[in-house]
Design a protein around this motif. Sequence first.
Motif, PDB file in Angstrom:
ATOM      1  N   ILE A   1      -2.004  -2.347 -10.781  1.00  0.00           N
ATOM      2  CA  ILE A   1      -1.499  -1.597  -9.548  1.00  0.00           C
ATOM      3  C   ILE A   1      -1.802  -1.950  -8.256  1.00  0.00           C
ATOM      4  N   ASN A   2      -1.133  -2.063  -7.355  1.00  0.00           N
ATOM      5  CA  ASN A   2      -1.494  -2.072  -5.952  1.00  0.00           C
ATOM      6  C   ASN A   2      -1.662  -0.811  -5.357  1.00  0.00           C
ATOM      7  N   TRP A   3      -2.882  -0.609  -5.073  1.00  0.00           N
ATOM      8  CA  TRP A   3      -2.967   0.798  -4.277  1.00  0.00           C
ATOM      9  C   TRP A   3      -2.587   0.896  -3.081  1.00  0.00           C
ATOM     10  N   ASN A   4      -2.549  -0.061  -2.408  1.00  0.00           N
ATOM     11  CA  ASN A   4      -1.862  -0.153  -0.975  1.00  0.00           C
ATOM     12  C   ASN A   4      -0.433   0.629  -1.090  1.00  0.00           C
ATOM     13  N   GLN A   5       0.135   0.760  -2.007  1.00  0.00           N
ATOM     14  CA  GLN A   5       1.412   1.383  -2.180  1.00  0.00           C
ATOM     15  C   GLN A   5       1.574   2.863  -1.964  1.00  0.00           C
ATOM     16  N   PHE A   6       0.092   3.343  -2.262  1.00  0.00           N
ATOM     17  CA  PHE A   6       0.123   5.035  -2.162  1.00  0.00           C
ATOM     18  C   PHE A   6      -0.637   5.211  -0.783  1.00  0.00           C
ATOM     19  N   ASP A   7      -0.138   6.548  -0.255  1.00  0.00           N
ATOM     20  CA  ASP A   7      -0.942   6.903   0.545  1.00  0.00           C
ATOM     21  C   ASP A   7      -2.396   7.650   0.245  1.00  0.00           C
ATOM     22  N   ALA A   8      -2.282   8.102  -0.911  1.00  0.00           N
ATOM     23  CA  ALA A   8      -3.409   8.976  -1.566  1.00  0.00           C
ATOM     24  C   ALA A   8      -3.456   8.782  -2.947  1.00  0.00           C
ATOM     25  N   VAL A   9      -4.956   8.907  -3.285  1.00  0.00           N
ATOM     26  CA  VAL A   9      -5.138   8.536  -4.891  1.00  0.00           C
ATOM     27  C   VAL A   9      -6.174   9.807  -5.132  1.00  0.00           C
ATOM     28  N   ILE A  10      -5.536  10.833  -5.897  1.00  0.00           N
ATOM     29  CA  ILE A  10      -6.297  12.139  -6.377  1.00  0.00           C
ATOM     30  C   ILE A  10      -6.781  11.576  -7.650  1.00  0.00           C
ATOM     31  N   ILE A  11      -8.303  11.775  -7.992  1.00  0.00           N
ATOM     32  CA  ILE A  11      -8.858  11.551  -9.312  1.00  0.00           C
ATOM     33  C   ILE A  11      -8.408  12.996 -10.141  1.00  0.00           C
ATOM     34  N   ARG A  12      -7.666  12.826 -10.924  1.00  0.00           N
ATOM     35  CA  ARG A  12      -7.280  13.819 -11.869  1.00  0.00           C
ATOM     36  C   ARG A  12      -7.695  13.956 -13.366  1.00  0.00           C
ATOM     37  N   SER A  13      -7.368  13.002 -13.990  1.00  0.00           N
ATOM     38  CA  SER A  13      -7.747  13.259 -15.691  1.00  0.00           C
ATOM     39  C   SER A  13      -7.944  12.013 -16.131  1.00  0.00           C
ATOM     40  N   PRO A  14      -9.025  11.201 -15.742  1.00  0.00           N
ATOM     41  CA  PRO A  14      -9.541  10.020 -16.364  1.00  0.00           C
ATOM     42  C   PRO A  14     -10.489  10.247 -17.280  1.00  0.00           C
ATOM     43  N   TRP A  15     -10.237  11.066 -18.538  1.00  0.00           N
ATOM     44  CA  TRP A  15     -11.203  11.852 -19.338  1.00  0.00           C
ATOM     45  C   TRP A  15     -11.645  11.041 -20.493  1.00  0.00           C
ATOM     46  N   ASP A  16     -11.817   9.474 -19.797  1.00  0.00           N
ATOM     47  CA  ASP A  16     -12.660   8.610 -20.897  1.00  0.00           C
ATOM     48  C   ASP A  16     -13.223   7.664 -20.078  1.00  0.00           C
ATOM     49  N   TYR A  17     -13.522   8.098 -18.810  1.00  0.00           N
ATOM     50  CA  TYR A  17     -14.106   7.134 -17.999  1.00  0.00           C
ATOM     51  C   TYR A  17     -15.771   7.045 -18.369  1.00  0.00           C
ATOM     52  N   GLN A  18     -16.255   8.255 -18.930  1.00  0.00           N
ATOM     53  CA  GLN A  18     -17.614   8.059 -19.619  1.00  0.00           C
ATOM     54  C   GLN A  18     -17.879   7.073 -20.313  1.00  0.00           C
TER      55      GLN A  18
ATOM     56  N   ASN B   1     -12.212  -0.290  -5.417  1.00  0.00           N
ATOM     57  CA  ASN B   1     -10.646  -1.090  -5.168  1.00  0.00           C
ATOM     58  C   ASN B   1      -9.921  -0.209  -4.326  1.00  0.00           C
ATOM     59  N   ILE B   2      -9.849   1.178  -4.864  1.00  0.00           N
ATOM     60  CA  ILE B   2      -9.136   2.144  -4.246  1.00  0.00           C
ATOM     61  C   ILE B   2      -9.625   2.388  -2.700  1.00  0.00           C
ATOM     62  N   GLU B   3     -10.916   2.581  -2.800  1.00  0.00           N
ATOM     63  CA  GLU B   3     -11.704   2.880  -1.637  1.00  0.00           C
ATOM     64  C   GLU B   3     -11.436   1.994  -0.458  1.00  0.00           C
ATOM     65  N   SER B   4     -11.354   0.851  -0.874  1.00  0.00           N
ATOM     66  CA  SER B   4     -11.178  -0.465  -0.265  1.00  0.00           C
ATOM     67  C   SER B   4      -9.582  -0.697   0.302  1.00  0.00           C
ATOM     68  N   SER B   5      -8.708  -0.200  -0.452  1.00  0.00           N
ATOM     69  CA  SER B   5      -7.176  -0.267  -0.120  1.00  0.00           C
ATOM     70  C   SER B   5      -6.893   0.690   0.856  1.00  0.00           C
ATOM     71  N   THR B   6      -5.734   0.771   1.482  1.00  0.00           N
ATOM     72  CA  THR B   6      -5.123   1.827   2.579  1.00  0.00           C
ATOM     73  C   THR B   6      -5.154   3.219   2.015  1.00  0.00           C
ATOM     74  N   ALA B   7      -4.934   3.483   0.933  1.00  0.00           N
ATOM     75  CA  ALA B   7      -4.945   4.721   0.227  1.00  0.00           C
ATOM     76  C   ALA B   7      -6.226   5.491   0.338  1.00  0.00           C
ATOM     77  N   THR B   8      -6.097   6.799   0.548  1.00  0.00           N
ATOM     78  CA  THR B   8      -7.278   7.705   0.720  1.00  0.00           C
ATOM     79  C   THR B   8      -7.683   8.116  -0.754  1.00  0.00           C
ATOM     80  N   LEU B   9      -8.799   8.132  -1.090  1.00  0.00           N
ATOM     81  CA  LEU B   9      -9.262   8.339  -2.272  1.00  0.00           C
ATOM     82  C   LEU B   9     -10.160   9.857  -2.386  1.00  0.00           C
ATOM     83  N   GLU B  10      -9.523  10.723  -3.145  1.00  0.00           N
ATOM     84  CA  GLU B  10     -10.193  12.175  -3.140  1.00  0.00           C
ATOM     85  C   GLU B  10     -10.464  12.329  -4.620  1.00  0.00           C
ATOM     86  N   ASN B  11     -11.683  13.059  -5.010  1.00  0.00           N
ATOM     87  CA  ASN B  11     -12.648  13.054  -4.212  1.00  0.00           C
ATOM     88  C   ASN B  11     -13.158  11.586  -3.561  1.00  0.00           C
ATOM     89  N   SER B  12     -14.169  11.577  -2.757  1.00  0.00           N
ATOM     90  CA  SER B  12     -14.600  10.430  -2.232  1.00  0.00           C
ATOM     91  C   SER B  12     -15.333   9.599  -3.219  1.00  0.00           C
TER      92      SER B  12
END
Length: 289
Positions: free
Chosen positions: A43-60, A72-83
């Motif tokens: 994924i090229n995160w720069n293609q998005f204006d925003a990325v919302i963390i929603r359901s990555p329910w295996d991250y743990q 990587n998202i935070e360093s792209s042009t997309a806004t990450l929420e929550n931060s």
Amino acid sequence: MKRCAFLSMDSLAEFESYDHLLHKPLKKMGWTAEEVSWRNTNINWNQFDAVIIRSPWDYQNDPKDFLNVLENIESSTATLENSLELVKWNIDKTYLQDLQQQGIEIVPSLWYQQFEPSLLPTFFSELQSDEIVIKPTVSAAADNTFRIKHTEHSEYVQLLTNTFNDRPFLVQPFMDNIIEEGEFSVFFFGDSYSHTVLKTPKPNDFRVQEEHGGKLTPVEPEKKLLATAQKTRNNISPLPLYTRADYVRTDQNTFALMELELIEPSLYFNMDPESPKRFARVFDEWLKP
């Protein structure tokens, strides 16, 4: 149209997700939204204006890899929420200690870096409870969460040794009101209150998640509960785009914080038909320069 990614997982087949209810109200606000797995390395995160963390329910299962993706998202042009700042703070349940120091009532908790069999009997006496709950400090969806009665604790020694041999964990008294009344989830979008849901476990269980048979009921929060939730939210910095705070009623008729969910909480848009519209309005205003 502006583009938004809902950060998800490879498959939600075994989960209940209601984020699709956001698509229509977001579109009316000039946004297109699509689900993207956090494990997708192409994924090229720069293609998005925003990325919302929603359901990555295996991250743990891979928290370090998950945080690397967020960086990587935070360093792209997309806004990450929550931060990313909030995620790093909220990913380990030791954040409860921070909130307790700020005057927020939490469920009484003991904290340990490693399990030792000799510790197990002392948990009950220290917490003055005949029944306890043990869970990792980094976990989601009730993974590796154990409810243990004092009369049966010896049966869990090997399992707990295997699970927490090199993994930090916390111990809490089992709160009977989880079964007798349920667990309250209070939601805020930005600095605005949205809705409240009461979650109750199925018979002979204590887990309130839908995936474990839990039941959801929309409720109007008592003034005391809402005031407690607002106090909790006021102690979070920076202000989250979305906040879910889970509470249980105590024997003193106060509300103790069980979890503060700022990473990937279900926001139960299905429980309040106006909540997707509220979220879309707050989100659109949030992303304006």
